[in-house]
Structure formats: structure tokens, C-alpha cells
Design a protein around this motif. Structure first.
Motif, PDB file in Angstrom:
ATOM      1  N   SER A  53      -0.425   5.194  10.879  1.00 13.33           N
ATOM      2  CA  SER A  53      -0.118   5.319   9.461  1.00 13.33           C
ATOM      3  C   SER A  53       1.371   5.122   9.215  1.00 13.33           C
ATOM      4  CB  SER A  53      -0.522   6.712   8.966  1.00 13.33           C
ATOM      5  OG  SER A  53      -1.912   6.783   8.799  1.00 13.33           O
ATOM      6  N   MET A  54       1.721   4.874   7.939  1.00 14.61           N
ATOM      7  CA  MET A  54       3.139   4.735   7.579  1.00 14.61           C
ATOM      8  C   MET A  54       3.856   6.038   7.932  1.00 14.61           C
ATOM      9  SD  MET A  54       2.767   2.816   3.898  1.00 14.61           S
ATOM     10  CE  MET A  54       1.228   3.571   3.363  1.00 14.61           C
ATOM     11  N   ASP A 112      -9.730   4.178   9.386  1.00 13.94           N
ATOM     12  CA  ASP A 112      -8.408   3.882   8.811  1.00 13.94           C
ATOM     13  C   ASP A 112      -7.504   3.475   9.969  1.00 13.94           C
ATOM     14  OD1 ASP A 112      -6.201   3.734   7.141  1.00 13.94           O
ATOM     15  OD2 ASP A 112      -5.871   5.890   7.040  1.00 13.94           O
ATOM     16  N   ASN A 148      -3.988  11.301   6.223  1.00 16.09           N
ATOM     17  CA  ASN A 148      -4.168  11.587   4.799  1.00 16.09           C
ATOM     18  C   ASN A 148      -5.568  11.246   4.267  1.00 16.09           C
ATOM     19  OD1 ASN A 148      -3.613   8.830   5.147  1.00 16.09           O
ATOM     20  ND2 ASN A 148      -1.551   9.007   4.306  1.00 16.09           N
TER      21      ASN A 148
HETATM   22  N1  NVA Z   1      -3.343   6.376   6.488  1.00 16.89           N
HETATM   23  C1  NVA Z   1      -2.712   5.207   5.938  1.00 16.89           C
HETATM   24  C2  NVA Z   1      -3.267   4.901   4.585  1.00 16.89           C
HETATM   25  C3  NVA Z   1      -2.733   3.650   3.961  1.00 16.89           C
HETATM   26  C4  NVA Z   1      -3.231   3.388   2.561  1.00 16.89           C
HETATM   27  C5  NVA Z   1      -1.219   5.433   5.869  1.00 16.89           C
HETATM   28  O1  NVA Z   1      -0.798   6.523   5.496  1.00 16.89           O
HETATM   29  O2  NVA Z   1      -0.457   4.522   6.194  1.00 16.89           O
END
Ligand code: NVA
Length: 316
Positions: free
Chosen positions: A233-234, A229, A165
Motif C-alpha cells: 500500500s501507499m 488488494d 485500509n
Molecule cells: N491499500 C491501498 C488502497 C489503494 C486505493 C493503499 O492504501 O495504497
């Protein structure tokens, strides 16, 4: 009646509109720092906050921001609504938008936010979906402007997960502002092609560049900003082991930072996992500006809400 404006993708705002949001945000930030509070620009306004995933920065910045401007925010935890299961997204959206002035949502599927926006009679803000994280990128743009004095022509390298994202919204924003965006990802983790094509099309008009590579050193060479990042990711938790293996060699560490300009800055949207996507030395080092980035979430979201609600504020 004027059309409702939503913020589902960073591309929902034009360059001019993003600049206006950043201008409002800077004024609110200045005012807050100087006077300790903001005027009641959002007196009696209510923000509904829907969360399908955990959050620190997003929840606190939205909630604190509404309070600072005289409004109120209602936190709806994942189990409170059970969006799409207990009742359809369409019903939630229609009911909620009769009761609050603005909605923000953090969801798994991007289509959930699109559906919320479709049926809402008030503005809907994407506070992270699997496809985009536009609020984070507004904060990043403000931070880059503060640190580098401009956006156009800035060279930014994103190292790590391309189908992410943050990467997506960052690529699109770089394209809008004529920045040079390089993304280094291992094969199999490239940006979604629909986003890549869109970013390239926008960049061809703004004078920006979008470059993909699987070599981190190539991406980082001579850049002003190195960004990363999490690798997991979640929503990607079941792929954790596979991802940690695939991203080996994509850590932002001192060796990699040395390929960037001497005055390059390091950015991360957080939460950050030291020893994985970034080394302890870099995240704690002088080039790291991650806490300023996080703080700016507060200021830009206040600016964004004022913009979407067409609240007049004195930006002088
Ligand atoms: N790419 C990460 C961003 C967290 C703010 C996620 O989606 O977990």
C-alpha cells in the motif's frame, strides 16, 4: 443546530444510514444514465480535497461528481498545503471549513483525518488513510447489491494484506450487514486488533461472522466473493521486498478461484498489480467486476455528499 456528521470510519454511519446513502446513490446513477446529467442538487456547493498521496479514482470521482451536481471541487495537491508541516492540521481545518461546504482528505495517518474532523465546522470525509478506506467500501456494497441482490448472508473472502485500509473497512462493513467475512493473511500481516475486535463485536449483533486464517483455500471455500488488494500500500514502499516474499502463495489466481462458488465474483479496489496479488487471467476473466466497482465510486460519493449535506433529492 444539528450536529455535523463526518465520515471518518465506515462505522460513523449506521446500517440504516448506509442503506439510505446507497439508495440516494442508485437514484443519482439511474438519473445520470437516463438523462446524461443530474439536477443541480449541489449548486454553489464547494468541496475541498486534501491529498497527501496520489490518486486516480478518488480525485476524478469526487471532482466529476461535484461538477455533475452543479457544485465545484478544489484539488489541493500534497505540496500545496504540506499538511501539518507548513501549518498545523488544526489551522488548516478551521480555515478551510470557513470557506468550503465539505472536505475530503487522503492522508497517511488516520489521526490526521480525525483531527481535521475535530476542528472542522463542515463534514469531513475519509478518502483513504492508513487505517480505513470507507468510500471504497460504500462503492463495494453498492456493487455487491447490484450483482448479488443482497448483502446479508453473503460470504466474502479477502486474501492478502490484513493490516490494510480496505480490509479493515470491508471487515467492519461486513459485520454491520451480517455478512460472512473471512480474511486469509500470512502471519505478521493480520488485521489490527482494535479493528478485528470492533468487527467481531458488531458481527455478534448482526449475525455476521469474522474468520481469520493463514490458509487462502480455507477462506475462499464456498464464498460468493473473492477480494484482494495490493500487497504494498501507499506508505509501505520501503517494505516492498519483504512483503512480496511474505505474500507468496496468497495470489488470487484461477486455482484459488476454483475453491469459491461457481458464480463467485472477483473484486479489487485498484490499482491492481497483475502477477502479484492477482493473476492476469483472473483480473481479465469473466468473474472480475473491478471496473463496475471503480465506476460506483462516482455514484456513492455523490450520494454520500448529498447525505452529509442533508440535500433533499427525489429518490423515486
Ligand atoms: N491499500 C491501498 C488502497 C489503494 C486505493 C493503499 O492504501 O495504497
Amino acid at each position: 443546530m444539528r450536529r455535523i456528521k463526518h465520515f471518518v470510519s465506515i462505522t460513523d454511519l449506521t446500517k440504516k444510514e448506509i442503506n439510505l446513502v446507497l439508495q440516494i446513490s442508485s437514484s443519482l446513477k439511474r438519473q445520470l444514465k437516463k438523462k446524461g446529467s443530474n439536477k443541480d442538487y449541489l449548486k454553489n456547493k464547494v468541496l475541498g480535497m486534501i491529498f497527501e498521496k496520489p490518486s486516480l479514482r478518488t480525485r476524478v470521482s469526487f471532482e466529476a461528481g461535484m461538477t455533475q451536481m452543479g457544485g465545484h471541487a478544489i484539488y489541493l495537491a500534497p505540496g500545496d498545503i504540506d499538511l501539518g508541516k507548513r501549518e498545523p492540521v488544526k489551522d488548516v481545518s478551521q480555515v478551510l471549513s470557513r470557506m468550503v461546504d465539505i472536505i475530503m482528505a487522503r492522508t497517511f495517518l488516520h489521526t490526521t483525518i480525525e483531527e481535521l474532523a475535530k476542528y472542522s465546522s463542515v463534514p469531513v470525509i475519509n478518502a483513504l488513510s492508513e487505517q480505513e478506506h470507507p468510500c471504497q467500501i460504500l462503492a463495494d456494497l453498492l456493487t455487491i447489491k447490484e450483482k448479488k441482490g443482497k448483502l446479508k448472508g453473503i460470504k466474502l473472502a479477502f486474501v492478502g494484506d490484513g493490516e490494510n485500509n480496505v480490509t479493515h473497512s470491508l471487515a467492519l462493513a461486513s459485520a454491520i450487514f451480517g455478512m460472512d467475512f473471512r480474511v486469509a493473511t500470512p502471519p505478521g500481516f493480520e488485521m489490527q486488533s482494535i479493528i478485528l475486535e470492533k468487527a467481531k463485536a458488531i458481527a455478534s449483533k448482526s449475525g455476521g461472522l469474522i474468520i481469520e486464517t493463514d490458509k487462502p483455500e480455507e477462506a475462499v471455500k464456498g464464498v460468493d466473493i473473492v477480494y484482494t488488494d495490493t500487497w504494498v500500500s501507499m506508505g509501505d514502499e520501503s517494505e516492498k521486498d519483504k512483503r512480496i516474499k511474505a505474500f507468496k502463495g496468497y495470489q488470487v489466481n484461477t486455482r484459488l478461484m476454483n475453491f469459491a462458488k461457481k458464480d463467485a465474483i472477483f473484486m479489487h479496489d485498484m490499482p491492481a498489480y497483475r502477477g502479484y496479488e492477482v493473476s492476469e487471467e483472473v483480473i481479465e476473466g469473466k468473474q472480475s467486476i473491478i471496473i463496475n466497482q471503480a465506476e460506483n465510486r462516482l455514484h456513492v460519493q455523490k450520494g454520500l455528499i448529498c447525505f452529509l449535506l442533508r440535500t433533499t433529492i427525489n429518490t423515486s
